[in-house]
Design a protein around this motif. Sequence first.
Motif, short mmCIF file in Angstrom:
data_model
loop_
_atom_site.label_atom_id
_atom_site.label_comp_id
_atom_site.label_asym_id
_atom_site.label_seq_id
_atom_site.Cartn_x
_atom_site.Cartn_y
_atom_site.Cartn_z
N TYR A 1 0.13 -6.48 2.05
CA TYR A 1 -1.12 -7.23 1.98
C TYR A 1 -0.95 -8.37 0.98
O TYR A 1 -0.08 -8.34 0.11
CB TYR A 1 -2.27 -6.33 1.52
CG TYR A 1 -2.56 -5.19 2.47
CD1 TYR A 1 -3.56 -5.29 3.43
CD2 TYR A 1 -1.83 -4.01 2.40
CE1 TYR A 1 -3.83 -4.25 4.30
CE2 TYR A 1 -2.08 -2.96 3.27
CZ TYR A 1 -3.08 -3.08 4.22
OH TYR A 1 -3.33 -2.05 5.09
N ALA B 1 0.83 -1.19 0.00
CA ALA B 1 0.00 0.00 0.00
C ALA B 1 0.87 1.25 0.00
O ALA B 1 2.08 1.20 0.23
CB ALA B 1 -0.92 0.00 1.21
N PRO C 1 -4.25 -6.82 6.66
CA PRO C 1 -2.84 -6.85 6.29
C PRO C 1 -2.16 -8.19 6.52
O PRO C 1 -2.57 -8.97 7.37
CB PRO C 1 -2.23 -5.79 7.21
CG PRO C 1 -3.12 -5.79 8.40
CD PRO C 1 -4.49 -6.09 7.90
N TYR D 1 -6.20 -5.24 0.94
CA TYR D 1 -5.88 -3.86 1.30
C TYR D 1 -7.16 -3.05 1.49
O TYR D 1 -7.32 -2.32 2.47
CB TYR D 1 -5.00 -3.24 0.22
CG TYR D 1 -4.95 -1.73 0.25
CD1 TYR D 1 -4.49 -1.05 1.38
CD2 TYR D 1 -5.39 -0.97 -0.83
CE1 TYR D 1 -4.46 0.34 1.42
CE2 TYR D 1 -5.36 0.41 -0.80
CZ TYR D 1 -4.90 1.06 0.33
OH TYR D 1 -4.88 2.43 0.37
#
Length: 327
Positions: free
Chosen positions: A309, A303, A320, A315
């Motif tokens: 992730y 991210a 996570p 995400y």
Amino acid sequence: MVGFISGLSSVPKRGGAVRTNVAGERTERMQRVEEKKKARRDISHVRVPAFDKTLRDLELGQLKRNRVSTLQINIGLTCNQACSHCHVESSPSSKETMPKIVADRLVKLTQAENDISTVDITGGAPEMHQQFRPLVLKFREMGLNVIDRCNLTILEQIPDAANFLAENQVKVVASLPCYTSDNVEAQRGDGVFDSSIAGLQQLNSLGYGIPGSGLELDLVYNPGGAFLPPEQARLEEDYRRELKRAFGIQFTSLITIANMPIKRFADDLRRSNKLEEYLNLLLSKFNPSTVDKVMCVNQIHVAWDGQLYDCDFNYALEMPGTLCHRS
């Protein structure tokens, strides 16, 4: 890949997110709104079996991660559009963007990973983010394949974006949920279709989608409601015929995807009282032969804030780092 994961985790974080002024502190009111939104979107009460239970029932075993060959990066949520199906809820008002410290660490860690061959950059509109071009240049210097998840309309707003992509031989995967104006604009907003066609024509003029050019241009179809996409090969024929006839447009291939019942699309399903119906439709059409091809088998998703992730859907759901079951 273990080194990649541990290396990225050393980027300074606060509660799983990089310290950044861009993200800012949420007010108590905003937090309450988010909590209400999460409660409204909770699907735990819907009678649909868990994915791992379905795998066990079909005697498919545990999902196992292979060598990670694709690094997918969500570079940020700022976008020039706010599409009704967007599973990360990007918009022009979103300010989340990848800081340089995370971008630099990604480059350094990728240099140490021999298995990664492809970098897939998504958003938001990736081209709007400050770290997009530096990342593309670094990854191309390393000889990696780079994919840009492009919404097409951004090419009019950033006039040199298409040239930059072509000069660096970036593969373009572009959203075009139909070859007719009404269907596209119902999902993506007024004026989007004409702007998308202009973007495709610009890409074609640079060689994208033209056989022998080496510049790949894939289009992506997703349904405009609570139904699944038609058969991909047949729909690709329709796209080729109609886009060529009406606009002279060529492309490499068409990808069809089903909408995930999360975020904005889930809200639409609830408003129309079709959420449970759609979830059961997905369940009834589950294809066991696709299990070994799901994203987390050979990909990780990073991210904008550096959090890891299994995929971009996890995400979006704020789930996570389980990183599948390792083989």
